[in-house]
Motif scaffolding. Structure first.
Motif, short mmCIF file in Angstrom:
data_model
loop_
_atom_site.label_atom_id
_atom_site.label_comp_id
_atom_site.label_asym_id
_atom_site.label_seq_id
_atom_site.Cartn_x
_atom_site.Cartn_y
_atom_site.Cartn_z
N VAL A 81 -23.55 5.55 -2.61
CA VAL A 81 -24.36 6.21 -1.59
C VAL A 81 -25.23 5.19 -0.86
N ALA A 82 -25.81 4.25 -1.61
CA ALA A 82 -26.65 3.21 -0.98
C ALA A 82 -25.81 2.33 -0.06
N ALA A 83 -24.59 1.98 -0.48
CA ALA A 83 -23.74 1.12 0.35
C ALA A 83 -23.24 1.84 1.59
N THR A 84 -23.10 3.16 1.51
CA THR A 84 -22.62 3.92 2.67
C THR A 84 -23.70 4.05 3.73
N GLY A 85 -24.95 4.19 3.32
CA GLY A 85 -26.03 4.35 4.27
C GLY A 85 -26.42 5.80 4.44
N GLU A 86 -27.11 6.09 5.53
CA GLU A 86 -27.63 7.43 5.75
C GLU A 86 -26.52 8.41 6.16
N GLY A 87 -26.82 9.67 5.95
CA GLY A 87 -25.93 10.72 6.42
C GLY A 87 -24.82 11.10 5.46
N ASP A 108 -18.49 10.69 1.90
CA ASP A 108 -18.08 11.37 3.13
C ASP A 108 -19.26 11.45 4.08
N VAL A 109 -19.10 10.86 5.26
CA VAL A 109 -20.09 10.95 6.32
C VAL A 109 -19.39 11.49 7.56
N PRO A 254 -35.33 15.23 2.83
CA PRO A 254 -34.86 14.06 2.07
C PRO A 254 -35.34 14.09 0.63
N ALA A 255 -34.51 13.55 -0.24
CA ALA A 255 -34.83 13.52 -1.67
C ALA A 255 -34.08 12.35 -2.31
N PRO A 256 -34.52 11.93 -3.50
CA PRO A 256 -33.77 10.87 -4.20
C PRO A 256 -32.35 11.35 -4.54
N MET A 257 -31.52 10.38 -4.86
CA MET A 257 -30.15 10.68 -5.27
C MET A 257 -30.14 11.62 -6.49
N LEU A 258 -29.22 12.57 -6.48
CA LEU A 258 -29.07 13.46 -7.64
C LEU A 258 -28.92 12.66 -8.93
N ASP A 259 -29.56 13.13 -9.98
CA ASP A 259 -29.44 12.49 -11.29
C ASP A 259 -28.41 13.26 -12.12
#
Length: 496
Positions: A81-87, A108-109, A254-259
């Motif tokens: 998710v971090a490497a993909t970026g926003e969206g 998927d973006v 916005p929220a942190p990545m799901l754990d």
């Protein structure tokens, strides 16, 4: 008073000759109307049975895993998710298993996908994309048309195939009595007709299952619409709610990545089945959720349980396959039954062989019609050339696309589609200048050579030390198929 049979009296036919003739005419007309698309769908479907094996072949140089920890899954998903970026709207996580021995992450973006493979520690490496396999399966499922329209057209093809099977049985009242009668070595048309009818009888249960499930899968949107109108006053969402897990409440903050780690722990309290995949919806929003698909370990066709967690790790939906009703079981089994993804490798091999038999039926049905016209003094040489280009242009186009994808490091399914489309047009264009016999021979020659090039090129580029053994299996099949096509050039050519 009972009728007494009279010696020498001819037995009355089971069906009136006029009815049989009318059904045969309808059978021919239906087959001709859908001939090209039916051939293409059958050919690609026979190959798509081995979609998982082809994905492994395309990525034979990747390291394989037997199992992975929840912490590694979380680390890999977070990094992707971090490497993909926003969206990022969705994340698809494939857990290592017998079919695909990788930890695969797909983000998927807005419909654009990126793939990664992670190691046992959750560290990401670029790779895992299978552009040719994705191209092939999309070609079979929706012909690379807009998805709803393409699936509808393929669904109609399934209906046409099922109708052709029924009309074929009615048009040949002796078809079961003559199930093992083959006229080989004589008239080419009679030989082809016998093979057409015998394959239709020998594999009839398979043909019915594949055509019926294909029609239902392709016409899902239409079926759901009809059910919505009939039962829920046009509300199709209520129909889908009967079969698919509910969506979480929409909250785009916005929220942190799901754990995922606490979800793994909670899931272990509800099932001891093997997790097959995880689907994350809006993973960086407050309304995010995670759906776990779990194999319950049974031998049923419908054997996948669903468990959905919200952002806080609370289980808000669960559905066990064993608790589903008959309708849910049928819907859940359609894809598995259609592609033969049950019972292991032997079932897949049987499906593949039977599928190629069905492809042959779709091919030689038109060949028989063309030969019958020629025998009656009304040859159609133009259509003979076009049909030869259609039949032998597809193995050439599919193999050419695979060779191109193998040679291009940044290939995409769209790249494969362009190559396939160009070669298909080239084959059809050749039919304007060359005879059907020459088109057939050149199609087999080039397809056979490209299959050999594909297998040898794959060995050089992907089959290094520690490569996936599935790569050797697929390459062996490619070599054998290429050699058989080249060997067929020694025999009397068949225009189609």
């Amino acid at each position: 008073m009972t009728d007494v049979p009279v010696a020498g009296r001819k037995r009355r036919p089971l069906l009136p000759p006029g009815f049989v003739a009318a059904v045969l005419k309808g059978h021919s007309g239906l087959g001709l109307a859908f001939a090209a698309i039916l051939y293409l769908v059958c050919l690609t479907g026979s190959i798509a049975v081995f979609a998982y094996e082809l994905q492994r072949w395309e990525n034979a140089d990747l390291s394989r895993l037997d199992a992975v920890s929840p912490e590694a899954v979380q680390k890999a998903a977070l990094a992707a998710v971090a490497a993909t970026g926003e969206g990022v709207e969705h994340v698809f996580i494939t857990i290592p298993g017998a079919e695909l021995p990788w930890l695969k992450i797909t983000t998927d973006v807005a419909g654009t996908h990126r793939d990664w493979i992670a190691d046992a520690d959750g560290a990401l490496t670029e790779g895992g994309a299978s552009p040719w396999t994705e191209f092939l399966t999309a070609l079979h499922i929706h012909l690379h048309l807009p998805r709803s329209w393409g699936m509808f057209l393929v669904g109609l093809t399934g209906v046409a195939l099922l109708s052709s099977l029924i009309s074929g049985l009615l048009a040949h009242p002796r078809i079961f009595r003559d199930a093992f009668h083959l006229r080989l070595g004589g008239s080419r048309r009679l030989q082809e007709a016998d093979l057409h009818n015998r394959i239709g009888v020998w594999a009839l249960p398979f043909h019915v299952v594949v055509s019926l499930t294909g029609a239902l899968l392709g016409l899902t949107t239409l079926i759901v619409g009809v059910l919505g109108l009939a039962v829920f006053q046009g509300d199709t969402e209520k129909v889908y709610a009967l079969f698919v897990p509910p969506h979480p409440a929409d909250d785009p903050r916005p929220a942190p990545m799901l754990d995922l780690v606490p979800m793994f722990a909670e899931l272990s309290r509800h099932t001891d089945g093997r997790i097959e995949s995880i689907f994350l919806e809006h993973p960086t929003e407050m309304g995010g959720a995670a759906l776990f698909n779990v194999d319950d370990g049974s031998d049923r066709l419908a054997h996948t349980d669903a468990y959905t967690f919200d952002r806080e790790g609370k289980l808000f939906f669960s559905k066990r396959a064993v608790d589903g009703n008959v309708g849910e079981g049928i819907i859940s089994s359609l894809g598995t039954l259609h592609f033969g993804w049950f019972g292991g490798g032997l079932v897949k091999i049987a499906y593949g062989l039977l599928g190629f038999g069905l492809t042959y039926m779709a091919m030689n049905g038109v060949t028989i019609w063309l030969a019958r016209r020629r025998d009656k003094g009304r040859p159609a040489p133009g259509w003979e050339r076009v049909w030869a280009a259609t039949v032998w242009g597809q193995p050439l186009a599919l193999t050419g696309a695979a060779v191109a994808v193998l040679a291009m490091p940044a290939a995409t399914p769209q790249s494969a589609l362009l190559i396939w489309g160009g070669l298909t047009l080239a084959a059809l264009s050749a039919a304007a200048f060359l005879s059907a016999e020459i088109v057939s021979r050149w199609g087999r020659l080039l397809s056979g050579l490209l299959l050999l090039v594909l297998a040898l090129g794959h060995v050089l580029l992907r089959m290094g030390p520690g490569a996936d053994p599935m790569g050797w299996v697929i390459n062996a099949v490619l070599l054998i198929t290429g050699a058989l096509l080249l060997a067929s050039l020694r025999h009397r050519p068949n225009p189609a």
